[in-house]
Every structure is written in structure tokens, then in C-alpha cells.
Enzyme design. Structure first.
Site, PDB file in Angstrom:
ATOM      1  N   ASP A 109      53.217  48.843 -39.298  1.00  0.00           N
ATOM      2  CA  ASP A 109      53.328  47.988 -38.106  1.00  0.00           C
ATOM      3  C   ASP A 109      53.791  46.610 -38.545  1.00  0.00           C
ATOM      4  O   ASP A 109      52.972  45.774 -38.942  1.00  0.00           O
ATOM      5  CB  ASP A 109      51.965  47.837 -37.408  1.00  0.00           C
ATOM      6  CG  ASP A 109      51.556  49.061 -36.624  1.00  0.00           C
ATOM      7  OD1 ASP A 109      52.232  49.374 -35.640  1.00  0.00           O
ATOM      8  OD2 ASP A 109      50.551  49.688 -36.992  1.00  0.00           O
TER       9      ASP A 109
ATOM     10  N   ARG B 160      52.044  43.570 -41.550  1.00  0.00           N
ATOM     11  CA  ARG B 160      51.346  44.229 -42.660  1.00  0.00           C
ATOM     12  C   ARG B 160      51.919  43.795 -44.009  1.00  0.00           C
ATOM     13  O   ARG B 160      51.219  43.847 -45.014  1.00  0.00           O
ATOM     14  CB  ARG B 160      51.454  45.753 -42.540  1.00  0.00           C
ATOM     15  CG  ARG B 160      51.115  46.322 -41.180  1.00  0.00           C
ATOM     16  CD  ARG B 160      49.728  45.966 -40.693  1.00  0.00           C
ATOM     17  NE  ARG B 160      49.415  46.663 -39.453  1.00  0.00           N
ATOM     18  CZ  ARG B 160      48.443  46.312 -38.631  1.00  0.00           C
ATOM     19  NH1 ARG B 160      47.676  45.272 -38.913  1.00  0.00           N
ATOM     20  NH2 ARG B 160      48.218  46.991 -37.517  1.00  0.00           N
TER      21      ARG B 160
ATOM     22  N   ARG C 220      52.544  40.185 -28.048  1.00  0.00           N
ATOM     23  CA  ARG C 220      53.301  41.263 -28.702  1.00  0.00           C
ATOM     24  C   ARG C 220      54.451  41.749 -27.822  1.00  0.00           C
ATOM     25  O   ARG C 220      55.330  42.460 -28.296  1.00  0.00           O
ATOM     26  CB  ARG C 220      52.364  42.420 -29.032  1.00  0.00           C
ATOM     27  CG  ARG C 220      51.255  42.043 -30.000  1.00  0.00           C
ATOM     28  CD  ARG C 220      50.188  43.108 -30.072  1.00  0.00           C
ATOM     29  NE  ARG C 220      50.716  44.368 -30.577  1.00  0.00           N
ATOM     30  CZ  ARG C 220      50.075  45.532 -30.495  1.00  0.00           C
ATOM     31  NH1 ARG C 220      48.880  45.585 -29.890  1.00  0.00           N
ATOM     32  NH2 ARG C 220      50.609  46.622 -30.986  1.00  0.00           N
TER      33      ARG C 220
ATOM     34  N   LYS D   8      57.283  51.090 -28.226  1.00  0.00           N
ATOM     35  CA  LYS D   8      55.902  51.406 -27.852  1.00  0.00           C
ATOM     36  C   LYS D   8      55.466  50.481 -26.718  1.00  0.00           C
ATOM     37  O   LYS D   8      56.065  49.414 -26.523  1.00  0.00           O
ATOM     38  CB  LYS D   8      54.971  51.263 -29.058  1.00  0.00           C
ATOM     39  CG  LYS D   8      54.934  49.869 -29.714  1.00  0.00           C
ATOM     40  CD  LYS D   8      54.124  49.909 -30.996  1.00  0.00           C
ATOM     41  CE  LYS D   8      53.972  48.528 -31.589  1.00  0.00           C
ATOM     42  NZ  LYS D   8      53.317  48.555 -32.901  1.00  0.00           N
ATOM     43  N   HIS D   9      54.465  50.853 -25.901  1.00  0.00           N
ATOM     44  CA  HIS D   9      53.658  52.065 -25.930  1.00  0.00           C
ATOM     45  C   HIS D   9      53.939  52.799 -24.640  1.00  0.00           C
ATOM     46  O   HIS D   9      53.532  52.339 -23.568  1.00  0.00           O
ATOM     47  CB  HIS D   9      52.181  51.725 -26.029  1.00  0.00           C
ATOM     48  CG  HIS D   9      51.829  50.785 -27.161  1.00  0.00           C
ATOM     49  ND1 HIS D   9      52.022  49.424 -27.110  1.00  0.00           N
ATOM     50  CD2 HIS D   9      51.306  51.039 -28.389  1.00  0.00           C
ATOM     51  CE1 HIS D   9      51.608  48.858 -28.247  1.00  0.00           C
ATOM     52  NE2 HIS D   9      51.168  49.818 -29.045  1.00  0.00           N
TER      53      HIS D   9
ATOM     54  N   HIS E  38      41.902  50.319 -28.055  1.00  0.00           N
ATOM     55  CA  HIS E  38      41.174  50.561 -29.299  1.00  0.00           C
ATOM     56  C   HIS E  38      39.705  50.886 -29.018  1.00  0.00           C
ATOM     57  O   HIS E  38      39.066  51.613 -29.779  1.00  0.00           O
ATOM     58  CB  HIS E  38      41.242  49.340 -30.225  1.00  0.00           C
ATOM     59  CG  HIS E  38      42.612  49.085 -30.790  1.00  0.00           C
ATOM     60  ND1 HIS E  38      43.569  48.403 -30.095  1.00  0.00           N
ATOM     61  CD2 HIS E  38      43.165  49.429 -31.982  1.00  0.00           C
ATOM     62  CE1 HIS E  38      44.673  48.328 -30.833  1.00  0.00           C
ATOM     63  NE2 HIS E  38      44.450  48.946 -31.976  1.00  0.00           N
TER      64      HIS E  38
ATOM     65  N   ASP F 241      50.090  56.845 -30.746  1.00  0.00           N
ATOM     66  CA  ASP F 241      49.393  55.691 -31.294  1.00  0.00           C
ATOM     67  C   ASP F 241      48.244  56.249 -32.147  1.00  0.00           C
ATOM     68  O   ASP F 241      47.979  57.460 -32.161  1.00  0.00           O
ATOM     69  CB  ASP F 241      48.873  54.796 -30.169  1.00  0.00           C
ATOM     70  CG  ASP F 241      48.698  53.346 -30.603  1.00  0.00           C
ATOM     71  OD1 ASP F 241      48.648  53.083 -31.820  1.00  0.00           O
ATOM     72  OD2 ASP F 241      48.611  52.477 -29.718  1.00  0.00           O
TER      73      ASP F 241
END
Length: 609
Positions: A144, A152, A213, A243-244, A256, A329
Site C-alpha cells: 500500500d 509503506r 486518501r 479501490k474500494h 477495519h 481488501d
């Protein structure tokens, strides 16, 4: 069949794919092409390779899994038992040998991304393990790297402004360049699939998981930026991922931790959520990631979209004409685990139309769940082959059969080059948004406002930072000729901290204060009010969501940076000092705090000097 086939013939099959790909036409083939095969020779070679796989190897190709550590053949140095505890293997090579996984996802917290050379060496080790299997197939390594608040791979790689900042800049050329450079740098360290860009349209200011985002709140603008960034990635050797799907931008629950529900009608989905995904498909997107959301207007069953055949097959594949890879995901997120067990979720995802199963919480449970479904006939081997062929075509398009390894010695020639870093700085300057500038407070003058207090929130730093926001901002302002004092006040400053900030403001010519997602009546607004009461001019910077200004009516000047990564804070400092013009324009509306149905600053608002 697989165990009666010699390894030499399997290596020949893999080599044949690489040879056919090298001379074929599919490197830039459109994955949406309806009803015809652009390269029958390559398809025959891929099908031959699939025919050599055992059922276990086929199932493994569907999984993309996390693994701890910075080496493919050693346990994690930080937590030596992490892999054994969570996955039942000691290292990446053992994971590949045991489960035949088709992909690996890198995380900072899994200690995969220490520095570019280490990442490149890890990628090579993973590919060696993949090509050492009985049926040798290169792995698709992913991460990601959205930029902005989700990164990352950090410094010294080039870090760009995130999606909402790019939306504020409004330049499709900049979005394309972000994709092109980011894709090239990821490819140089062996990462060939990036889970970016975010195609969600963020129309809910309270959205706890998307926010900055997203490129913004206007569907057409988001679609333009998504398509441009996709084209940038597609010009590199790294696959991009929209995404998403079918759209996570109007949620108030974090998937999450729970299951969000989208209440849009089908007509609203077509108008708000669909355009950016249609644009991604038209741009030739390599992969589409699903959302763990309920969308009753698209599927009244209340299954999450990740498990919905009407959404993934009926809409994405049949209506939008998408022929590429569909990836879930993370299967460890609560939004997809609430209704079914971890053994059933991957089975239902495959039946819905998914190809890649991302990071299940318990790999053995998920893997064996799929195996049981195949043995019982619930999932046919033909259905497995459909997904595997899409995955193998993606691996071929991104050069993995031809060039599975990267040159560790050459990483510095691509990653974090001076030219790339300079491009990131220029793009960031075009995104910084000036919302308020009473009495022409900005730009500050080194003669008039020489002594500055830099205070405010210092949230946990994403990988795109070299230090807390106050420190990074102060360092840049010091380099621009100001004298700075730094005081980190946190996201919930206590009365004593506020008193210390007031004391520190004494004798200063101006205060720069960073705020982080202010809510009505929270301590950050009390901090800013106390600083304003000193009579010292206050410049406020919203270092994440741009809505903070609605709660701070008295500030002299207000900026939005959309993130607190170094590149955006450096740009903000140059704007404050008058070394750069504030060119950003709000890509989302800011509503009034006391009347949320009324717009305080509309989309497109932004001041200049």
C-alpha cells in the site's frame, strides 16, 4: 498430474511463457478487451503452465499473504516467533514452499521495508523461493503506497503528496507523474503491484477511514485524477489497483472494525461512485480492490461487497466490462468477518468473482477452506483456472516471467533520485491551500516576523516523515531564515500544555500551530483560542483533514496540507515564507461547524498572494 511431470518440463513451461511474452503483444494489452484474446500463443503457454499445477498449487496462487522479517530465509529479527505464531512458518521461503502463495504484501509493521536495498534483496529472495517450487511461478509482490498518510516504503524513497492534496492541485499531469515515478521506484525494489489509487469519492466529512486518501468530493474530478494516476502506473512496470469497489467514500464506520452501510440509491451510485471506477477501467487498470461494505441498493442480501456476486460479477465484470484481476481488501478486517467464518469468507469471495485473496488472519484456515470447497465441488477447478489465468497474465504484463529479479546494486539509480525528489517538492507546492489570510498576514517576513513558535499536534508519523510535524516544519522555516521554538502539544493538549504554549508564545512575532482533525469543543480548539488571546498572530495548518478551520474562526491565516509528511510540510513552510505561491484549491467543501448543512468554504476555494 503435477507429480508425474518432471521439473525440467515445468521450467520449460515457465520459460516458454517468458519467451512468448517477450515477443508477444500483451505487455500493453487492454485487460477489458471483450471477447477476444490479444495473444493466443501466450494464452496457450499460460494454460499449459496452469495444467501442470496441483490443486494445492492452484489454491496457493490465489492468496496474497503477509510475512514478517526483512529477509526471505530468516525469521523476523524484531519478533523471532511472529511468523510461527501467526502463520505457522519460520520465514517467507517456508511460507511459499508450504502454501504456494501467489503473492506477498509488504508492511512497515511487519519489518519488510527497512531501506530500498534491503527491500530489493527481500524481493529477490522471495522470487528465488517461488521459482524453486515444483511448478516454478514468480510471485506478485505488493504494498500500500498511496503516498500522503499511507506509505509503506519511506525515506530515502520519493514520497509524494497524497490523493486529496493532488486533488487540491488539480493537475492530471501531476497525478500521472506521481504514478509514473512511484511505479518506477517500486518496480526497482521488486514491488510490482501497488494498492493505489483510491478511487473513492469522499462526500462524508466524518468518514473515518477514507478522508484525505480520496482525491475529493466531486465525482468527475476524482475520475480524471484516478485515470491520470492509473496511466502513470501503467507506464511503469508496477500494476496499479483502484479501490474500494463499489465505493467507500460515504461511510461513517471504519471497515477495519465494523461493517459500513452505504445508503445511496442505484442512481446515486451511478452518479457519485461509479465514474471513477469506470475511468480506471477505461484507463486499463490492472486490478480492482473490493470494499467490505454493505450496499443494499446494489445487493439487498446485506453481504459485504467483497462477497457479493451481484456487485463483483454482475456490475464490475458484466456492466463495467472489467476483465482484469479482482482482489479483496484485507480479509483480516472486521467488515468482512462479521457474517461468516474465516474458512468461508475466501470461498464466498471466489464465488462472488474475486481472484486474489488478501492477507487472511489465519492462512491455514482460509487455505483449507478453499481446498475443502474444491474437493466438495462447491468451487470447480475450472473456476480456479479462470482466476489463476488472470493472475498469471497480470504477472506477465508486469514483466515477472521475463525479469523476476531486480539489481540491488542499481536501486539508487531509480529510488529517491535528486530529480524525483525535486519533482515531489514542486508538486507539493501546487497542492498547499490557503483558506484564510486576514490582513495579508501571509507571507511572513523574516524582518517583520522573525521569531516564531511552532506548536501543535504531532500524531504518529507515517513512513513519509523523518520526524514529528512540528520538528520538520520548524527545521524548514529555520532554513528559510526564521528563528524557531518548537513545542509539541499533541492531539489532546491538557490545560498544563496549553499554559506552556501560551508562555512560549510570549515575545514571539507569530505562532504556527498544526491541528489534526479537530472536533467540536476538543482541546485543540482550546489551545488555538488561548494562543489567539495572547494577541500574537496565529497561522493554523490543518495537517490532515481540511475541515479544522470550521472550528477556528479567529485565526489570522489558515492552510491545508492534507497530510503531515515531509514533502507537504516543507511546501507549507515555503508558502508561509513567501518562497512559493499557495496554488491549491479545496477538492472538498468545508461546512460550518454550527450549521453543517451550510457550506463555509466551497469546492474550489483557495486564496493566492
Amino acid at each position: 498430474m503435477q507429480h508425474r511431470t518432471s521439473r525440467r518440463s515445468l521450467l520449460t513451461a515457465t520459460a516458454a511463457v517468458a519467451a512468448t511474452a517477450a515477443t508477444g503483444t500483451t505487455a500493453n494489452a487492454d485487460p477489458r478487451s471483450p471477447g477476444h484474446d490479444p495473444d493466443p500463443d501466450l494464452s496457450r503457454q499460460l494454460k499449459r503452465l496452469v495444467s501442470h499445477m496441483s490443486i494445492e498449487e492452484k489454491i496457493g496462487q490465489l492468496f496474497v499473504m503477509r510475512v514478517y522479517g526483512h529477509s526471505a530465509t530468516a525469521p523476523d529479527q524484531v519478533d523471532i516467533d511472529a511468523n510461527l505464531r501467526e502463520i505457522g512458518v519460520r520465514n517467507a521461503a517456508e511460507l511459499i514452499a508450504t502454501y504456494h502463495v501467489g503473492g506477498i504484501i509488504y508492511f512497515t509493521w511487519a519489518h519488510n521495508t527497512r531501506d530500498p536495498q534491503q527491500i530489493a534483496a527481500l524481493s529477490n529472495g522471495i522470487q528465488r523461493a517461488g521459482l524453486a517450487q515444483h511448478t516454478p511461478v514468480p510471485l506478485l509482490i505488493a504494498t500500500d503506497q498511496e503516498h500522503g498518510i499511507v506509505c509503506r516504503v519511506g525515506y530515502p524513497a520519493t514520497l509524494f503528496p497524497g490523493a486529496m492534496a493532488l486533488g487540491a492541485g488539480g493537475s492530471r499531469d501531476d497525478a500521472y507523474m506521481v504514478g509514473r515515478i512511484a511505479g518506477a521506484e517500486l518496480g526497482a525494489i521488486g514491488i510490482r503491484q501497488n494498492y493505489s489509487p483510491d478511487a473513492d469519492v469522499n462526500i462524508n466529512p466524518a468518514n473515518p477511514v477514507i478522508g484525505v486518501r480520496s482525491f475529493g468530493a466531486e465525482s468527475a474530478a476524482v475520475a480524471r485524477m484516478v485515470a491520470a494516476e492509473v496511466r502513470g502506473y501503467q507506464s511503469s512496470m508496477t500494476a496499479s489497483t483502484a479501490k474500494h469497489f463499489p465505493g467507500h467514500g460515504d461511510t461513517a464506520v471504519d471497515s477495519h472494525t465494523g461493517i459500513p452501510v452505504i445508503t445511496h440509491t442505484r442512481e446515486e451510485w451511478e452518479r457519485i461512485d461509479a465514474p471513477s471506477f469506470r475511468a480506471a477501467v477505461a484507463a486499463g487498470i490492472d486490478s480492482v480492490m473490493t470494499a467490505h461494505i454493505q450496499f443494499p441498493a446494489l445487493d439487498p442480501s446485506n453481504d459485504p461487497a467483497t462477497l457479493s456476486h451481484p456487485i463483483l460479477t454482475g456490475i464490475l465484470r458484466e456492466e463495467l466490462g472489467y476483465r482484469g484481476v479482482v482482489i479483496t481488501d484485507s480479509l483480516g478486517m472486521q467488515g468482512v468477518r462479521d457474517k461468516y467464518g474465516d474458512d468461508r469468507v475466501p470461498v464466498l469471495a471466489l464465488k462472488a468473482g474475486v481472484d486474489q485473496l488478501l492477507d487472511p488472519p489465519a492462512l491455514a484456515t482460509a487455505w483449507n477452506g478453499v481446498l475443502s470447497a474444491v474437493r466438495s465441488g462447491e468451487i470447480t477447478e475450472q473456476r480456479l483456472d479462470e482466476s489463476i489465468l488472470r493472475i498469471l497474465r497480470l504477472k506477465q504484463r508486469r514483466g515477472l516471467f521475463q525479469r523476476p529479479y531486480v539489481d540491488v546494486r542499481q536501486v539508487g539509480r531509480t529510488v529517491g533520485t535528486r530529480a524525483h525528489l525535486a519533482t515531489a517538492d514542486r508538486i507539493a507546492e501546487r497542492t498547499t491551500t490557503l483558506l484564510v489570510n486576514r490582513g495579508a498576514l501571509l507571507p511572513l517576513s523574516r524582518r517583520r516576523e522573525r521569531n516564531l513558535l511552532v506548536a501543535g499536534a504531532d500524531p504518529a508519523s507515517p513512513s513519509g516523515t523523518t520526524g514529528p510535524p512540528t520538528t520538520v516544519l520548524a527545521k524548514e522555516l529555520t532554513g528559510l531564515g526564521f528563528t524557531t521554538t518548537v513545542l509539541s502539544t499533541g492531539t489532546a493538549p491538557a490545560p498544563g500544555v496549553i499554559a506552556a504554549a501560551v508562555a512560549a508564545a510570549a515575545g514571539k512575532d507569530a505562532v504556527i500551530v498544526g491541528t489534526y482533525n479537530i472536533q467540536a469543543g476538543d482541546a485543540q480548539s482550546r489551545l488555538v483560542a488561548a494562543l489567539l488571546a495572547t494577541g500574537t498572530p496565529v497561522v493554523q495548518i490543518a495537517i490532515r483533514n481540511p475541515y479544522d478551520i470550521a472550528f477556528l474562526p479567529g485565526v489570522g491565516a489558515a492552510l491545508a496540507t492534507y497530510s503531515w509528511t515531509d514533502v507537504e510540510l516543507r511546501a507549507a513552510a515555503r508558502v508561509i515564507a513567501g518562497r512559493a505561491e499557495p496554488r491549491g484549491r479545496l477538492p472538498v467543501p468545508v461546512q460550518r461547524a454550527d450549521a453543517p448543512t451550510q457550506v463555509l468554504y466551497p469546492v474550489g476555494h483557495g486564496l493566492s498572494y
